[in-house]
Design a protein around this motif. Structure first.
Motif, PDB file in Angstrom:
ATOM      1  N   LEU A  51      14.945 -20.937  -4.488  1.00 17.82           N
ATOM      2  CA  LEU A  51      16.117 -20.054  -4.470  1.00 17.82           C
ATOM      3  C   LEU A  51      17.038 -20.283  -3.272  1.00 17.82           C
ATOM      4  N   PRO A  52      16.527 -20.364  -2.034  1.00 18.87           N
ATOM      5  CA  PRO A  52      17.442 -20.601  -0.907  1.00 18.87           C
ATOM      6  C   PRO A  52      18.152 -21.950  -0.987  1.00 18.87           C
ATOM      7  N   ALA A  53      17.481 -22.961  -1.502  1.00 17.07           N
ATOM      8  CA  ALA A  53      18.101 -24.279  -1.632  1.00 17.07           C
ATOM      9  C   ALA A  53      19.262 -24.233  -2.623  1.00 17.07           C
ATOM     10  N   LEU A  54      19.072 -23.561  -3.733  1.00 18.74           N
ATOM     11  CA  LEU A  54      20.143 -23.458  -4.728  1.00 18.74           C
ATOM     12  C   LEU A  54      21.332 -22.661  -4.198  1.00 18.74           C
ATOM     13  N   VAL A  55      21.045 -21.561  -3.531  1.00 17.39           N
ATOM     14  CA  VAL A  55      22.122 -20.737  -2.971  1.00 17.39           C
ATOM     15  C   VAL A  55      22.905 -21.524  -1.920  1.00 17.39           C
ATOM     16  N   LEU A  56      22.193 -22.231  -1.044  1.00 11.39           N
ATOM     17  CA  LEU A  56      22.847 -23.027  -0.013  1.00 11.39           C
ATOM     18  C   LEU A  56      23.720 -24.124  -0.620  1.00 11.39           C
ATOM     19  N   CYS A  57      23.248 -24.775  -1.664  1.00 11.50           N
ATOM     20  CA  CYS A  57      24.039 -25.821  -2.309  1.00 11.50           C
ATOM     21  C   CYS A  57      25.285 -25.256  -2.985  1.00 11.50           C
ATOM     22  N   LEU A  58      25.167 -24.097  -3.603  1.00  5.73           N
ATOM     23  CA  LEU A  58      26.343 -23.477  -4.226  1.00  5.73           C
ATOM     24  C   LEU A  58      27.372 -23.054  -3.179  1.00  5.73           C
ATOM     25  N   ILE A  59      26.894 -22.511  -2.056  1.00  7.76           N
ATOM     26  CA  ILE A  59      27.809 -22.124  -0.973  1.00  7.76           C
ATOM     27  C   ILE A  59      28.500 -23.356  -0.406  1.00  7.76           C
ATOM     28  N   LEU A  60      27.766 -24.438  -0.214  1.00 12.70           N
ATOM     29  CA  LEU A  60      28.352 -25.670   0.304  1.00 12.70           C
ATOM     30  C   LEU A  60      29.371 -26.256  -0.665  1.00 12.70           C
ATOM     31  N   ALA A  61      29.091 -26.200  -1.950  1.00 12.20           N
ATOM     32  CA  ALA A  61      30.045 -26.706  -2.940  1.00 12.20           C
ATOM     33  C   ALA A  61      31.336 -25.900  -2.905  1.00 12.20           C
ATOM     34  N   ALA A  62      31.218 -24.584  -2.829  1.00 12.46           N
ATOM     35  CA  ALA A  62      32.414 -23.734  -2.773  1.00 12.46           C
ATOM     36  C   ALA A  62      33.185 -23.955  -1.481  1.00 12.46           C
ATOM     37  N   ALA A  63      32.475 -24.051  -0.354  1.00 14.49           N
ATOM     38  CA  ALA A  63      33.156 -24.257   0.929  1.00 14.49           C
ATOM     39  C   ALA A  63      33.825 -25.622   0.986  1.00 14.49           C
ATOM     40  N   GLY A  64      33.131 -26.643   0.519  1.00 17.42           N
ATOM     41  CA  GLY A  64      33.721 -27.983   0.525  1.00 17.42           C
ATOM     42  C   GLY A  64      34.952 -28.077  -0.360  1.00 17.42           C
ATOM     43  N   ALA A  65      34.919 -27.418  -1.498  1.00 21.49           N
ATOM     44  CA  ALA A  65      36.061 -27.442  -2.405  1.00 21.49           C
ATOM     45  C   ALA A  65      37.227 -26.630  -1.853  1.00 21.49           C
ATOM     46  N   SER A  66      36.940 -25.496  -1.224  1.00 19.90           N
ATOM     47  CA  SER A  66      38.028 -24.654  -0.738  1.00 19.90           C
ATOM     48  C   SER A  66      38.639 -25.197   0.556  1.00 19.90           C
ATOM     49  N   ILE A  73      34.932 -33.330  -3.511  1.00 19.67           N
ATOM     50  CA  ILE A  73      34.317 -33.373  -2.184  1.00 19.67           C
ATOM     51  C   ILE A  73      33.224 -32.311  -2.074  1.00 19.67           C
ATOM     52  N   GLY A  74      33.481 -31.119  -2.569  1.00 21.07           N
ATOM     53  CA  GLY A  74      32.477 -30.068  -2.559  1.00 21.07           C
ATOM     54  C   GLY A  74      31.255 -30.436  -3.397  1.00 21.07           C
ATOM     55  N   ALA A  75      31.510 -31.062  -4.540  1.00 18.91           N
ATOM     56  CA  ALA A  75      30.397 -31.466  -5.403  1.00 18.91           C
ATOM     57  C   ALA A  75      29.562 -32.565  -4.746  1.00 18.91           C
ATOM     58  N   ILE A  76      30.212 -33.529  -4.111  1.00 18.11           N
ATOM     59  CA  ILE A  76      29.479 -34.609  -3.441  1.00 18.11           C
ATOM     60  C   ILE A  76      28.653 -34.062  -2.288  1.00 18.11           C
ATOM     61  N   ALA A  77      29.236 -33.173  -1.502  1.00 18.38           N
ATOM     62  CA  ALA A  77      28.502 -32.576  -0.384  1.00 18.38           C
ATOM     63  C   ALA A  77      27.318 -31.753  -0.889  1.00 18.38           C
ATOM     64  N   SER A  78      27.525 -31.011  -1.946  1.00 22.75           N
ATOM     65  CA  SER A  78      26.459 -30.179  -2.492  1.00 22.75           C
ATOM     66  C   SER A  78      25.326 -31.022  -3.074  1.00 22.75           C
ATOM     67  N   ILE A  79      25.673 -32.067  -3.799  1.00 28.07           N
ATOM     68  CA  ILE A  79      24.649 -32.927  -4.399  1.00 28.07           C
ATOM     69  C   ILE A  79      23.861 -33.662  -3.334  1.00 28.07           C
ATOM     70  N   SER A  80      24.549 -34.150  -2.310  1.00 27.28           N
ATOM     71  CA  SER A  80      23.834 -34.874  -1.255  1.00 27.28           C
ATOM     72  C   SER A  80      22.902 -33.937  -0.481  1.00 27.28           C
ATOM     73  N   LEU A  81      23.334 -32.713  -0.213  1.00 28.26           N
ATOM     74  CA  LEU A  81      22.456 -31.752   0.455  1.00 28.26           C
ATOM     75  C   LEU A  81      21.280 -31.389  -0.433  1.00 28.26           C
ATOM     76  N   PHE A  82      21.518 -31.233  -1.713  1.00 28.99           N
ATOM     77  CA  PHE A  82      20.433 -30.899  -2.630  1.00 28.99           C
ATOM     78  C   PHE A  82      19.381 -32.006  -2.663  1.00 28.99           C
ATOM     79  N   LEU A  83      19.818 -33.271  -2.630  1.00 32.48           N
ATOM     80  CA  LEU A  83      18.860 -34.382  -2.606  1.00 32.48           C
ATOM     81  C   LEU A  83      18.017 -34.371  -1.337  1.00 32.48           C
TER      82      LEU A  83
END
Length: 103
Positions: A51-66, A73-83
């Motif tokens: 759960l914390p990993a998923l929440v962190l990745c979603l927050i990073l995707a939103a922050a990177g996109a905004s 860019i948000g999607a790439i940052a989120s996917i790389s962090l998730f990996l």
């Protein structure tokens, strides 16, 4: 039967992982074990680990996109962090299952 606390399991996993960061395999395994026991079961332990990993990745995707205005860019940052979290999280997940099964 006492179910345990999911929130406390997440907190214990995070704290122990941060304290034992210098032990690459044993640190997350121990953190998962303690978190799984605190959560009260194997399924709840896995949920507390994921759960914390998923929440962190979603927050990073939103922050990177905004911040950049580019959703890619948000999607790439989120996917790389998730990996990175998944690679580091295997011992955490294994420890959470073992800890949850010993309750």
């Amino acid at each position: 039967m006492h179910k345990g606390s999911l929130v406390m399991a997440i907190i214990w996993m995070a704290v122990i992982s941060l304290v034992l960061f210098w032990l690459p395999l044993v640190g997350p395994l121990l953190a998962g074990f303690v978190g799984g026991r605190t959560a009260g079961g194997a399924g709840r332990g896995l949920l507390a680990a994921i759960l914390p990993a998923l929440v962190l990745c979603l927050i990073l995707a939103a922050a990177g996109a905004s911040l950049t205005g580019l959703p890619v860019i948000g999607a790439i940052a989120s996917i790389s962090l998730f990996l990175v979290i998944v690679i580091q999280g295997f011992p955490l997940l294994i420890g959470a299952v073992i800890g949850g099964l010993t309750v």
